[in-house]
Design a protein around this motif. Structure first.
Motif, PDB file in Angstrom:
ATOM      1  N   LEU A  25       0.687  -1.297   0.049  1.00 33.66           N
ATOM      2  CA  LEU A  25      -0.028   0.109   0.144  1.00 33.66           C
ATOM      3  C   LEU A  25       0.765   1.033  -0.034  1.00 33.66           C
ATOM      4  O   LEU A  25       0.475   2.298  -1.010  1.00 33.66           O
ATOM      5  N   THR A  26       1.997   1.165   0.827  1.00 35.97           N
ATOM      6  CA  THR A  26       2.831   2.663   0.868  1.00 35.97           C
ATOM      7  C   THR A  26       3.611   2.689  -0.377  1.00 35.97           C
ATOM      8  O   THR A  26       3.623   3.984  -0.993  1.00 35.97           O
ATOM      9  N   ALA A  27       4.024   1.696  -1.057  1.00 40.16           N
ATOM     10  CA  ALA A  27       4.630   1.660  -2.477  1.00 40.16           C
ATOM     11  C   ALA A  27       3.783   2.246  -3.468  1.00 40.16           C
ATOM     12  O   ALA A  27       4.078   3.333  -4.094  1.00 40.16           O
ATOM     13  N   ALA A  28       2.554   1.893  -3.433  1.00 38.52           N
ATOM     14  CA  ALA A  28       1.530   2.298  -4.280  1.00 38.52           C
ATOM     15  C   ALA A  28       1.030   3.652  -4.244  1.00 38.52           C
ATOM     16  O   ALA A  28       1.204   4.738  -5.403  1.00 38.52           O
ATOM     17  N   GLN A  33       2.382   9.606  -5.551  1.00 34.00           N
ATOM     18  CA  GLN A  33       2.953  10.824  -5.156  1.00 34.00           C
ATOM     19  C   GLN A  33       4.005  11.447  -5.960  1.00 34.00           C
ATOM     20  O   GLN A  33       4.247  12.597  -6.377  1.00 34.00           O
ATOM     21  N   LEU A  34       4.946  10.497  -6.516  1.00 30.54           N
ATOM     22  CA  LEU A  34       6.025  10.680  -7.312  1.00 30.54           C
ATOM     23  C   LEU A  34       5.623  11.234  -8.755  1.00 30.54           C
ATOM     24  O   LEU A  34       6.301  12.142  -9.330  1.00 30.54           O
ATOM     25  N   TYR A  35       4.588  10.744  -9.315  1.00 34.88           N
ATOM     26  CA  TYR A  35       4.299  10.920 -10.515  1.00 34.88           C
ATOM     27  C   TYR A  35       3.269  11.983 -10.697  1.00 34.88           C
ATOM     28  O   TYR A  35       2.756  12.451 -11.567  1.00 34.88           O
ATOM     29  N   GLN A  36       2.592  12.284  -9.390  1.00 34.91           N
ATOM     30  CA  GLN A  36       1.453  13.451  -9.534  1.00 34.91           C
ATOM     31  C   GLN A  36       1.393  13.899  -8.085  1.00 34.91           C
ATOM     32  O   GLN A  36       0.777  13.127  -7.107  1.00 34.91           O
ATOM     33  N   PHE A  37       1.827  15.023  -7.938  1.00 32.44           N
ATOM     34  CA  PHE A  37       1.886  15.693  -6.628  1.00 32.44           C
ATOM     35  C   PHE A  37       0.573  15.885  -6.111  1.00 32.44           C
ATOM     36  O   PHE A  37      -0.545  16.405  -7.012  1.00 32.44           O
ATOM     37  N   LEU A 363      18.794  -0.961   5.470  1.00 35.20           N
ATOM     38  CA  LEU A 363      18.994   0.040   4.244  1.00 35.20           C
ATOM     39  C   LEU A 363      18.061   1.257   4.123  1.00 35.20           C
ATOM     40  O   LEU A 363      16.978   0.850   4.144  1.00 35.20           O
ATOM     41  N   PHE A 364      18.524   2.508   4.188  1.00 32.29           N
ATOM     42  CA  PHE A 364      17.635   3.628   4.034  1.00 32.29           C
ATOM     43  C   PHE A 364      18.009   4.310   2.948  1.00 32.29           C
ATOM     44  O   PHE A 364      19.266   4.745   2.701  1.00 32.29           O
ATOM     45  N   LEU A 365      16.967   4.895   2.020  1.00 37.64           N
ATOM     46  CA  LEU A 365      17.337   5.482   0.930  1.00 37.64           C
ATOM     47  C   LEU A 365      16.419   6.923   0.865  1.00 37.64           C
ATOM     48  O   LEU A 365      15.473   6.578   1.209  1.00 37.64           O
ATOM     49  N   ASP A 366      17.179   8.003   0.363  1.00 37.63           N
ATOM     50  CA  ASP A 366      16.377   9.142   0.217  1.00 37.63           C
ATOM     51  C   ASP A 366      16.085   9.220  -1.263  1.00 37.63           C
ATOM     52  O   ASP A 366      16.941   9.599  -2.156  1.00 37.63           O
ATOM     53  N   ILE A 367      14.731   9.070  -1.646  1.00 38.68           N
ATOM     54  CA  ILE A 367      14.442   9.152  -3.030  1.00 38.68           C
ATOM     55  C   ILE A 367      13.986  10.538  -3.542  1.00 38.68           C
ATOM     56  O   ILE A 367      13.114  11.362  -2.831  1.00 38.68           O
ATOM     57  N   GLY A 368      14.651  11.408  -4.274  1.00 37.49           N
ATOM     58  CA  GLY A 368      14.275  12.571  -4.571  1.00 37.49           C
ATOM     59  C   GLY A 368      13.601  12.911  -5.954  1.00 37.49           C
ATOM     60  O   GLY A 368      13.968  12.119  -6.775  1.00 37.49           O
ATOM     61  N   LYS A 369      12.833  13.982  -6.014  1.00 37.55           N
ATOM     62  CA  LYS A 369      12.230  14.501  -7.281  1.00 37.55           C
ATOM     63  C   LYS A 369      12.289  15.795  -7.340  1.00 37.55           C
ATOM     64  O   LYS A 369      12.028  16.654  -6.296  1.00 37.55           O
ATOM     65  N   GLU A 370      12.790  16.262  -8.636  1.00 35.45           N
ATOM     66  CA  GLU A 370      12.921  17.764  -8.803  1.00 35.45           C
ATOM     67  C   GLU A 370      12.183  18.239  -9.907  1.00 35.45           C
ATOM     68  O   GLU A 370      12.326  17.506 -10.932  1.00 35.45           O
ATOM     69  N   MET A 371      11.624  19.422 -10.006  1.00 37.05           N
ATOM     70  CA  MET A 371      10.981  20.136 -10.994  1.00 37.05           C
ATOM     71  C   MET A 371      11.836  21.458 -11.383  1.00 37.05           C
ATOM     72  O   MET A 371      11.700  22.272 -10.076  1.00 37.05           O
ATOM     73  N   LYS A 405       0.219  17.246   3.404  1.00 34.27           N
ATOM     74  CA  LYS A 405      -0.074  16.643   4.891  1.00 34.27           C
ATOM     75  C   LYS A 405      -1.151  15.947   4.891  1.00 34.27           C
ATOM     76  O   LYS A 405      -1.113  14.835   5.569  1.00 34.27           O
ATOM     77  N   ALA A 406      -2.421  16.620   4.567  1.00 30.54           N
ATOM     78  CA  ALA A 406      -3.706  16.070   4.859  1.00 30.54           C
ATOM     79  C   ALA A 406      -3.716  14.560   4.038  1.00 30.54           C
ATOM     80  O   ALA A 406      -4.141  13.203   4.321  1.00 30.54           O
ATOM     81  N   TYR A 407      -2.937  14.423   2.846  1.00 32.66           N
ATOM     82  CA  TYR A 407      -2.849  13.413   2.018  1.00 32.66           C
ATOM     83  C   TYR A 407      -2.222  12.322   2.779  1.00 32.66           C
ATOM     84  O   TYR A 407      -2.493  11.209   2.598  1.00 32.66           O
ATOM     85  N   GLN A 408      -0.939  12.586   3.361  1.00 36.33           N
ATOM     86  CA  GLN A 408      -0.298  11.533   4.072  1.00 36.33           C
ATOM     87  C   GLN A 408      -0.904  10.796   5.407  1.00 36.33           C
ATOM     88  O   GLN A 408      -0.435   9.876   5.954  1.00 36.33           O
TER      89      GLN A 408
END
Length: 989
Positions: A25-28, A33-37, A363-371, A405-408
């Protein structure tokens, strides 16, 4: 007091086993979130835009707002390589200053700032979307994770420590002792990694951005620093690490390694000492030496270390844990798709790291997205951007961050994340945000730890997480030299070096000037990051591959104001706004500083300068404004007093920008309503960090200084009221002598019996034979040792008074005198006393005479100061000490001593000078008003000191400033009534 013992269970925040469904569920949701803010709806944005159109004439765009309130208002001081002088502020009158900081011109209300009015469009082909893996954190199970070996640091530098929260924890077991009952309590709690004692072991060969840390959870204590002490490092290195290392390596390898911690330490210091001997100050004191340890050596090293920490005497190193950290990898891993970012990261990772030694949930990764807009050019380049192109800045909308914030929350009734919103550059409509997900939330159980959203325009000021004007020590620049010296003397700490602080302030100005000038043709975007564990990343990759989106780039349509979660603004307007916002607060600070002399800064001016320096910390970035009480609040009640602030919480919402409330006298640059009962919220809490252990004494020195400041201001204000003037004068003189007593007892506090320590620190113990005879701890130091014979500066009362109270240039006190708190308070009182006498030198002489009389009246034993040219910082002389002799004693001077009496008449009334008989000293003291007529017989066994307890002016000392102010107002009103009655009677006659 705390002691650490017991076993330690090392675990990360992901210690329980979340179900696969939680990860799925969290991955989906993360992919969505990454493809549509997840932002505000178009309808909500349209409604806000319609509301804006209704009041369009009453709002300003960014360029107009800065033009009215900054461009032409404050003198340009940001580009000056020095502190501005008076002449640059000649045309900056009070009305212009008022408009600059409050936005109010006469009675007109400020206009509101609206970024929506500055919003531009951006075509899809001019907006680039990228993904990256910016940080990696891990808990390896063995040092064998380093495929190519490790660069070992025998003497790690303090800068390599974990200085910020990485939002991961370990479980620590430790014990605390209850201060009141002495009961030992055991605790088992999760603690942030940067709070746990640790040090940097080295770096994996082939991946220099990664650092290997060793954590020691059993050494944890809430009262200690996270860095290991030299003693702990020596025990660890010589008792655990090097024995394990030498047992694994051959002699041909160990011949190149240091054989002990001390050797490694001295090797690291050798280069710095050599360069210093040649006069070079350009190199650091400690050299960062590194030694290569091959994988064949370290593959089994960790198992041997874990076995050695179980040996007797080394149990406090038990639970030792490896931690791997690497940051700022976005430039290395950036790609147009998640698949490309994944490939770029794992290509470098697998070449240096063996993942067999790291579990996926550790193992922990920071996945980033920039526009980011695509238009850009070098500021110094000759070629211009193509026609129609313009550098732009994207900035997150505050409303859309609230929607995120509400979405999360996933529809939960309660928020399942700790949310922090950071307004950017003091503007309401744009901000950054962090979300730390609760351990019981669905996100956390699914491997999502932390999320953050920020504006990349902050890169103008970012230098390896170091930002201009952020050091709280800069607030020291706003303090009086007298107050700084007082706090240093009480804190037994050198504190910040003022020339270095001024250099840091000027360098911050230069950094802002250079960064802003170089960024006018650059574009800046927005960024979001999500810290996830390795198991969640595997699930994200799996779902993207199943949906054929793994290699799919994110495409955006036309960017218009109603459809995107960010503003699109011209870079030139944003840079100009930042430049002039920073400049106006620099101008406010430097203008206030220019009004003060180099020798003396009033506390009222200090508070205003501290306020401007705190505004500077928030003028260009996304800071926690709500955490700055003085800036955020309007009024707060504290200990029966009203404390005034700037109330950004109101002006931010009302005007869209943080404007100051009109609480200053803009001509004198002081708070208008500050008094003994009405204070500002701009104190000196930043200094508490520098003086942690001695903060009680430092705070007391600051309070004494502020009390003298207020009394001195009243002395000038009430100088025409004889009764009020006499009351204030007695309070000032009594305060100086009380601070003198504090300084004396603080210098000998280790020799005072415990039950008298509090009274000694607070100046409530008398300096007399009976008092010292009772409070000194060691019987060998009792009775007090009095100076005998005619010894230099102590042979006369006038000589002794010259040492204690004379001018700085008349007696060389070495290091003990010039910075002692009592002398600083004395100088502040002297400054106001001279002002009350219209600047005449008579005021200076009168002040010293009054203090000396009070000193002799209330201090019958005075410390025998060190002789001239004593630069070791010692204040009082001691008797000589030879091996086998009893401990040396402190030396005192009795004001009834025969030799002292020869000059005693110089500080009493003129008509008493004829009385020189030693036996009649009691009558001299009594008639001169030096002491009261209580029991004043000489100490019979010595014949050179008065007995009994001198009286102190306890009434004025115990009176709070608020109570004193009430008394003064009452006295003044009575005098005014008498004058009015007298004039009325005169008219009737």
């Amino acid at each position: 007091m705390e002691a650490n013992s017991g076993s330690m269970s090392a675990c990360t925040s992901i210690s329980s086993g979340p179900t696969d469904s939680a990860y799925h569920l969290t991955a989906a949701r993360l992919i969505d979130q990454l493809y549509q803010f997840q932002q505000c709806s178009e309808e909500q944005h349209n409604r806000r835009h319609g509301e804006l159109l209704e009041v369009l004439d009453d709002v300003l765009d960014l360029d107009s707002f800065s033009g009215i309130y900054s461009y032409h208002a404050a003198p340009m001081v940001l580009d000056k390589p020095h502190m501005a002088k008076d002449d640059i502020f000649e045309n900056w009158d009070s009305e212009i200053r008022r408009m600059t900081f409050t936005g109010r011109e006469k009675t007109a209300e400020p206009l509101r700032l609206s970024l929506e009015k500055s919003m531009q469009t951006c075509e899809a082909e001019n907006l680039r979307v990228t993904f990256d893996i910016d940080s990696v954190l891990a808990f390896p199970e063995s040092l064998g994770f380093a495929r190519n070996g490790i660069e070992y640091f025998p003497m790690p530098h303090s800068l390599s420590s974990l200085n910020s929260d990485v939002h991961l924890t370990l479980i620590c077991q430790y014990q605390t002792e209850d201060r009141e009952t002495g009961e030992i309590k055991s605790h088992k709690k999760s603690k942030a990694l940067h709070r746990i004692p640790h040090y940097a072991l080295g770096r994996p060969v082939g991946f220099s951005n990664l650092t290997v840390y060793i954590l020691f959870p059993r050494l944890y204590s809430s009262t200690r620093d996270a860095r290991l002490t030299n003693e702990e490092m020596e025990r660890w290195t010589d008792g655990v690490l090097l024995p394990a290392l030498y047992s694994n390596a051959t002699s041909s390898q160990t011949q190149h390694y240091p054989g002990s911690f001390e050797q490694g330490k001295q090797n690291s210091l050798a280069r710095g000492a050599e360069l210093k001997s040649k006069g070079s100050m350009l190199h650091p004191r400690t050299q960062m030496l590194a030694y290569f340890l091959q994988n064949s050596i370290i593959s089994t090293l960790w198992d041997q270390i874990l076995a050695r920490v179980q040996q007797p005497g080394l149990e406090d190193f038990g639970g030792v844990t490896l931690f791997l950290s690497g940051k700022n990898l976005k430039g290395l891993t950036q790609g147009s798709t998640l698949a490309e970012a994944h490939h770029n990261f794992w290509q470098v990772w697998d070449s240096a790291i063996d993942s067999e030694h790291i579990r996926a949930d550790n193992l922990f990764l920071d996945i980033g997205k920039e526009m980011c807009p695509t238009a850009h050019a070098v500021a110094t380049a000759r070629m211009e951007m193509e026609a129609g192109e313009e550098a732009q800045v994207l900035m997150w909308r505050t409303c859309c961050l609230h929607a995120q914030k509400a979405y999360q929350r996933h529809g939960a009734e309660q928020a399942m994340a700790k949310c922090e919103l950071y307004n950017f550059a003091m503007m309401e409509e744009t901000a950054g945000m962090t979300l730390l997900h609760h351990t019981k939330s669905d996100n956390f159980r699914g491997g999502l730890i932390y999320s953050q959203y920020y504006n990349n325009v902050k890169e103008i000021f970012d230098s390896g997480k170091s930002y201009p004007f952020q050091s709280t020590a800069l607030e020291t620049l706003g303090l009086s030299p007298h107050l700084i010296n007082s706090m240093k003397s009480r804190g037994r700490h050198l504190g910040p070096y003022l020339p270095a602080l001024e250099g840091h302030y000027l360098q911050s100005k230069a950094k802002c000037t250079a960064g802003l000038a170089a960024s006018e043709q650059k574009s800046f975007g927005v960024r979001e990051e999500h810290r996830i564990d390795g198991k969640l990343w595997e699930e994200v990759v799996k779902q993207l591959q199943e949906n054929d989106r793994w290699n799919l780039a994110l495409e955006l349509g036309r960017v218009e104001s109603q459809m995107v979660p960010f503003f699109v603004l011209p870079t030139k307007e944003v840079v100009a706004h930042l430049r002039h916002t920073i400049n106006k607060f620099c101008a406010g600070f430097e203008a206030t500083r220019a009004l003060c002399s180099a020798e003396y800064v009033s506390w009222e001016c200090s508070q205003v300068m501290i306020m401007f320096l705190r505004c500077l910390r928030h003028a260009y970035g996304a800071g926690g404004l709500s955490r700055e009480g003085g800036l955020w609040w309007d009024r707060r009640q504290y200990q029966g007093r009203t404390c005034e602030g700037m109330r950004f919480s109101k002006t931010l919402r009302q005007y869209g920008f943080c404007l100051l409330l009109d609480k200053l006298d803009w001509r004198t640059m002081r708070f208008r309503h500050c008094s003994a009962k009405n204070l500002s919220l701009f104190g000196t809490p930043a200094l508490q960090k520098d003086y942690r252990r001695q903060w009680r004494g430092v705070k007391d020195a600051k309070n004494d200084y502020i009390r003298m400041e207020q009394l001195g201001a009243w002395l000038v204000e009430y100088r025409d009221c004889a009764e009020a003037y006499a009351l204030i004068r007695s309070a000032m003189v009594a305060l100086v002598v009380q601070v003198f007593r504090k300084d004396v007892f603080l210098r000998i506090i280790k020799e005072v019996r415990p039950e008298f320590e509090v009274d000694g620190r607070n100046g409530r113990l008398a300096l007399s034979w009976d008092s010292l005879n009772e409070c000194l701890m060691d019987s060998l130091k009792r009775p007090p040792r009095l100076v005998e014979g005619r010894r230099g500066h102590g042979k006369t009362a006038s000589g002794l008074m010259e040492v204690l109270w004379g001018e700085d240039g008349q007696y060389n006190r070495g290091r003990w005198g010039e910075k002692m708190a009592y002398r600083q308070v004395y100088k502040v009182g002297q400054t106001h006393y001279v002002l009350a006498h219209d600047g005449r030198s008579e005021g200076r002489r009168s002040w010293r005479r009054a203090v000396e009389r009070e000193c002799i009246r209330t201090c019958w034993l005075l410390p025998f100061p060190y002789p001239q040219l004593s630069n070791d910082g010692r204040f009082m002389q001691r008797t000589s000490h030879q091996p086998g002799d009893p401990p040396s004693q402190l030396m005192w001077v009795g004001i009834g001593h025969g030799d002292v009496y020869d000059g005693l008449m110089e500080v009493v009334e003129e008509e008493q000078k004829a009385v020189i008989s030693y036996s009649k000293i009691r009558q001299v003291f009594s008639r001169a008003g030096v002491v009261s007529a209580n029991e004043m017989d000489m100490v019979t066994e010595r014949g050179d000191c008065l007995s009994g307890w001198p009286e102190s002016n306890e009434e004025v000392l115990s009176c709070s400033l608020g109570e004193m102010e009430d008394r003064l107002i009452l006295i003044k009103s009575r005098q005014d009534c008498r004058r009015r009655d007298g004039r009325g009677e005169l008219q009737r006659r």
